[in-house]
Design a protein around this motif. Structure first.
Motif, PDB file in Angstrom:
ATOM      1  N   SER A 117       0.856  -1.179   0.000  1.00  0.00           N
ATOM      2  CA  SER A 117       0.000   0.000   0.000  1.00  0.00           C
ATOM      3  C   SER A 117       0.898   1.236   0.000  1.00  0.00           C
ATOM      4  O   SER A 117       2.128   1.125   0.033  1.00  0.00           O
ATOM      5  CB  SER A 117      -0.918   0.013   1.226  1.00  0.00           C
ATOM      6  N   THR A 127       0.456  -3.656   5.972  1.00  0.00           N
ATOM      7  CA  THR A 127       0.729  -4.668   4.949  1.00  0.00           C
ATOM      8  C   THR A 127       1.845  -5.631   5.349  1.00  0.00           C
ATOM      9  O   THR A 127       2.289  -6.431   4.538  1.00  0.00           O
ATOM     10  CB  THR A 127       1.092  -4.003   3.611  1.00  0.00           C
ATOM     11  N   SER A 180      -6.336  -5.827   5.419  1.00  0.00           N
ATOM     12  CA  SER A 180      -5.048  -6.286   4.890  1.00  0.00           C
ATOM     13  C   SER A 180      -4.728  -7.733   5.222  1.00  0.00           C
ATOM     14  O   SER A 180      -3.765  -8.295   4.709  1.00  0.00           O
ATOM     15  CB  SER A 180      -3.912  -5.396   5.420  1.00  0.00           C
ATOM     16  N   GLY A 239      -3.491 -10.476   1.278  1.00  0.00           N
ATOM     17  CA  GLY A 239      -2.715  -9.431   1.932  1.00  0.00           C
ATOM     18  C   GLY A 239      -1.423  -9.915   2.538  1.00  0.00           C
ATOM     19  O   GLY A 239      -0.544 -10.436   1.860  1.00  0.00           O
TER      20      GLY A 239
END
Length: 459
Positions: free
Chosen positions: A189, A220, A243, A255
């Motif tokens: 991200s 993340t 995530s 994720g």
């Protein structure tokens, strides 16, 4: 014995702290003899080459370590120093294949100059085969030149200000920075921590096989990956669980789980859950159980800081939908309320003091405005935590600090006796700037810059 560590000339403020941390991980006695943040050459004292290998194999900011054979201010002094200190070692490598190289920092040598310099070491008496690809021994001549901002300002007859000569012992883990580069991950991200800094942060929290490390703002999973790559067991939480929720058709988690699976680190990952520090399912154990807490908490710039809970004045009664509590239904989004920046720092330290074992580490990033911006942010303290290092990464109008704490023996001050700073997290109905002095300073700097630019254009 003295060794030369060839450091990468990046993140200079972090290099010494990382060296001291990896010495703790490797359980070696490290004495830093000579270190300068502006130089890539660090002289250390270690017991032997095996210890040097153990030290450097844990680090990311150094490039390699060399057995120091000599140093001097010019080549005459260097040769004299080598002859007086290491003449008894030459015979050990006389028949080995070898190669010589020159590392000129802030300087440059032509091919003919390099050849002449290397030939000046012929008195070493090496008779083995020269092998430039895979030699048994590698010797390097290090030159440190004075820095000049423009090539035109550099004198033609300038000479290096310091010289070193060393035998290569071992390389660092720096090659792994490319392997874990963000561009090679399946899930990232805009707030994912740079791979190199994540690995340095993991070293500062002493990530190593068997350690239990928790990230309360896991995002993340940059720190989870870096810590797991060093053999630690990792788990985390986040107020936004998107995530780490869900699995694909092959049963692989989305994720964070996808990233860990990509690097073969899935077995090092214990679990993740949705929560924040003020509403955590992790319960305090008298002597603590975590070896480290590592995190990059939100700065509250893009949006104001929030924690789980209803705003003051709003109903906290349970909501039923078809007779079922709303929080038990799929798709439930928990309410959130404003959160003060100072309260965030307080809660991180209290959580660490409660959950860490004695000797465990808290390592986290803290944003701050630069001093010339007129806003100073003190480093937070806790009576049961001692600050080991503060590494600063400067940007334009602001900086961020990487703070490393160690939990010390209980001082007799319980966390519930440690007063919360003002403003506290119960404040509601105010703007994000009121609760976050860093956010206020950040945008004040941006606005003043725009005003100045507009004034100049109108003038």
């Amino acid at each position: 014995m003295h060794f030369l560590i060839r450091l990468a000339q990046v993140h200079e403020a972090f290099r010494r702290a990382e060296l001291e941390a990896v010495a703790t991980i490797a359980e070696v006695d490290l004495e830093i003899v000579s270190y300068n943040a502006e130089s890539p050459f660090c002289i250390v004292s270690l017991a032997n080459p095996a210890v040097a290998t153990s030290l450097i194999s844990q680090a990311f900011l150094p490039r390699a370590i060399y057995e120091l054979w000599g140093s001097g201010s010019d080549y005459d002094a260097l040769h004299k120093n080598i002859k007086s200190q290491t003449s008894d070692q030459w015979i050990l490598y006389r028949d080995s294949s070898f190669r010589f190289s020159i590392d000129a920092f802030q300087g440059k040598r032509s091919t003919s100059q390099q050849r002449d310099i290397i030939n000046s070491f012929s008195y070493l008496g090496f008779t083995g085969q020269i092998d430039m690809i895979n030699p048994q021994q590698e010797f390097t001549i290090f030159e440190e030149w004075k820095f000049f901002p423009s090539p035109k300002s550099k004198p033609k007859e300038l000479l290096p200000k310091r010289l070193f000569f060393g035998r290569h012992i071992a390389d660092s883990r720096r090659s792994l920075v490319d392997k874990y580069d963000l561009k090679k991950r399946p899930y990232i991200s805009t707030t994912s921590m740079d791979a190199e800094l994540a690995m340095v942060t993991a070293n500062l929290c002493l990530a190593s096989p068997g350690k239990l490390i928790y990230d309360p703002f896991v995002g993340t999973g940059s720190f989870a990956i870096a810590s797991a790559a060093s053999g630690a067991y990792v788990f985390g939480s986040d107020i936004d669980g998107r995530s780490f929720k869900g699995k694909n058709s092959h049963g692989i988690e989305a994720g964070i789980g996808k990233n860990l699976h990509h690097y073969g680190l899935r077995n090092q990952h214990l679990d993740c859950w949705t929560s924040d520090l003020t509403n955590s399912p992790v319960r305090r154990i008298e002597r603590g159980f975590l070896d480290a807490i590592i995190c990059d908490p939100p700065y509250g710039v893009r949006e104001g800081l929030r924690v789980l809970g209803a705003r003051e004045g709003r109903s906290s009664e349970e909501v039923l939908i078809d007779g079922i509590a709303s929080y038990k239904l799929d798709g439930f989004i928990a309410p959130r309320k404003p959160y003060a920046f100072t309260a965030l720092l307080y809660d991180i330290l209290v959580h660490a003091a409660d959950m860490l074992v004695v000797g465990g580490r808290l390592v986290f990033w803290m944003p701050t405005a630069n001093e010339d911006e007129g806003q100073h942010f003190d480093i937070p303290t806790h009576p049961n935590l001692t600050l080991l290092s503060c590494c600063v990464q400067p940007f334009n109008k602001w900086s961020r600090r990487l703070l490393t704490y160690e939990k010390i023996a209980q001082s007799g001050v319980a966390s519930n006796e440690f007063s919360r700073p003002e403003p506290n997290q119960t404040i509601s109905g105010t703007r994000a700037d009121d609760l976050n002095p860093f956010r206020h300073s950040y945008f004040r700097g941006s606005k003043s810059k725009k005003v100045q630019s507009r004034t100049k254009s109108e003038g």
